[in-house]
Design an enzyme around this catalytic site. Structure first.
Site, PDB file in Angstrom:
ATOM      1  N   GLY A 305       0.733  -1.396   0.171  1.00 39.32           N
ATOM      2  CA  GLY A 305      -0.002  -0.159   0.151  1.00 39.32           C
ATOM      3  C   GLY A 305       0.947   1.300  -0.076  1.00 39.32           C
ATOM      4  N   LYS A 306       1.981   1.273  -0.696  1.00 36.99           N
ATOM      5  CA  LYS A 306       3.020   2.445  -0.456  1.00 36.99           C
ATOM      6  C   LYS A 306       2.852   3.054  -1.658  1.00 36.99           C
ATOM      7  CE  LYS A 306       5.865  -0.105   2.939  1.00 36.99           C
ATOM      8  NZ  LYS A 306       7.331  -0.904   2.992  1.00 36.99           N
ATOM      9  N   VAL A 307       3.052   2.382  -2.884  1.00 40.35           N
ATOM     10  CA  VAL A 307       3.371   3.054  -4.125  1.00 40.35           C
ATOM     11  C   VAL A 307       2.207   2.618  -5.170  1.00 40.35           C
ATOM     12  CG1 VAL A 307       4.863   3.188  -6.155  1.00 40.35           C
ATOM     13  CG2 VAL A 307       5.765   3.276  -3.826  1.00 40.35           C
TER      14      VAL A 307
END
Length: 349
Positions: A305-307
């Site tokens: 769920g970061k990039v």
């Protein structure tokens, strides 16, 4: 006699300075356009450059420069400074070595040197020469850097500081006493661009700060400390306020993971509407097979769920050979000329 011979030998080895590339002095747009019609790493670099230009064109996007490795010592130092001066980045996350041993070090007037020959490393040690692959540093000059960090710490109120807050004081010092106008640390201070070093003491700063604490403790006096949690909190606060963000990452490791984790941290703090990093470029030579963070692909980061995966590009190349092309292309296309100036450092005043 021996001292004279050693001095002569040291002068021979430290005779050719590293000259940092000036991205304004050449126009890389034609070669990047040509690379876009090629294959392999050339096409990857062209797409990465297009994504970086999209970050610059997106008026809502805050851009973070993320640096690991030794490209600053190797000739990219002025490149990074130009990105900041030209409002092409809004924040920096880096290793302590990139900021202290390399940029701050040169800001004090010292140099890095090309190793035209590499004798036995024990010989280098006897001459007080440190080696980064084919680049030399004068250890005696590096100790001046350590002592300057000590002096800065001695002049501060004894309380906790984030690395951003301490690096700001380093920039303040260079603005008054520095010997180099285009130091990233100095320019960051002058333009209110925050610099974070999540592993700050893994650098020459560590020696000076340890000396500060030891001498203060011996004297029974309080001392300053670095607050790593404040680093994470401050950087996450910027991410929450910034909204749309883009990452230009050289290398990987702790700086890469640190900036990416701000999305997860924001969610933990209850900001469930926080955006993943919309744009991301990573230039690295790391192999993906060992599972390390340095080599994890940007698509892998999406699983955390970061990039976002829509506008991301991995470029497997030695960054010193491709960053000048990417940065020159973006500088000459000029999208930076009408970007809003964010000055994220001011939110902590």
């Amino acid at each position: 006699m021996t001292e004279s011979v050693n001095d002569t030998r040291k002068a021979e080895l430290l005779s050719t300075t590293v000259e940092h590339v000036d991205i304004r002095s050449f126009d890389a747009r034609p070669i990047i356009d040509s690379m876009g019609k090629m294959s392999f790493t050339s096409r990857d670099l062209a797409r990465a450059t297009r994504i970086y230009n999209q970050m610059l064109e997106d008026k809502d996007c805050s851009i973070f420069l993320v640096i690991a490795g030794s490209t600053s010592a190797g000739g990219c130092m002025d490149l990074y400074a130009e990105l900041l001066r030209s409002n092409m980045i809004d924040g920096v996350v880096a290793t302590g070595a990139s900021i202290v041993d390399m940029d701050f070090f040169e800001g004090l007037g010292h140099k890095h040197y090309q190793a035209l020959e590499v004798p036995d490393d024990n010989t280098l040690r006897s001459l007080y020469i440190d080696r980064i692959y084919d680049t030399y540093i004068d250890e005696e000059q590096l100790q001046d850097c350590d002592n300057t960090i000590f002096a800065i710490a001695e002049g501060l109120e004894p309380k906790p500081y984030s690395s951003r807050a301490f690096i700001r004081e380093m920039g303040r010092h260079l603005s008054r006493h520095g010997k180099k106008d285009n130091s990233l640390v100095k320019l960051a201070f002058e333009h209110d661009v925050p610099i974070f070093c999540p592993a700050f003491v893994d650098s020459s700063a560590g020696f000076g700060l340890v000396k500060h604490q030891v001498e203060r403790a011996k004297a029974g006096k309080p001392y300053m400390v670095l607050d790593a949690i404040a680093d994470f909190r401050e950087l996450t606060d910027i991410k929450i306020k910034a909204g749309t963000t883009g990452l230009l990452m050289i290398g990987g490791g702790v700086p890469k993971n640190f900036i990416q984790d701000t999305v997860v941290c924001a969610e933990i703090l209850g900001h469930e509407d926080v955006e993943m990093h919309k744009y991301a470029v990573q230039i690295t030579v790391a192999d993906v097979r060992d599972g390390a963070c340095s080599s994890s692909t940007l698509q892998e980061a999406a699983s955390w769920g970061k990039v976002d995966t829509a506008l991301e590009q991995m470029v497997y190349a030695e960054a010193g050979s491709v960053m000048p092309l990417l940065a020159s292309d973006a500088w000459h296309r000029g999208a930076w000329k009408d970007r809003p100036k964010r000055a994220w450092g001011k939110i902590f005043d």
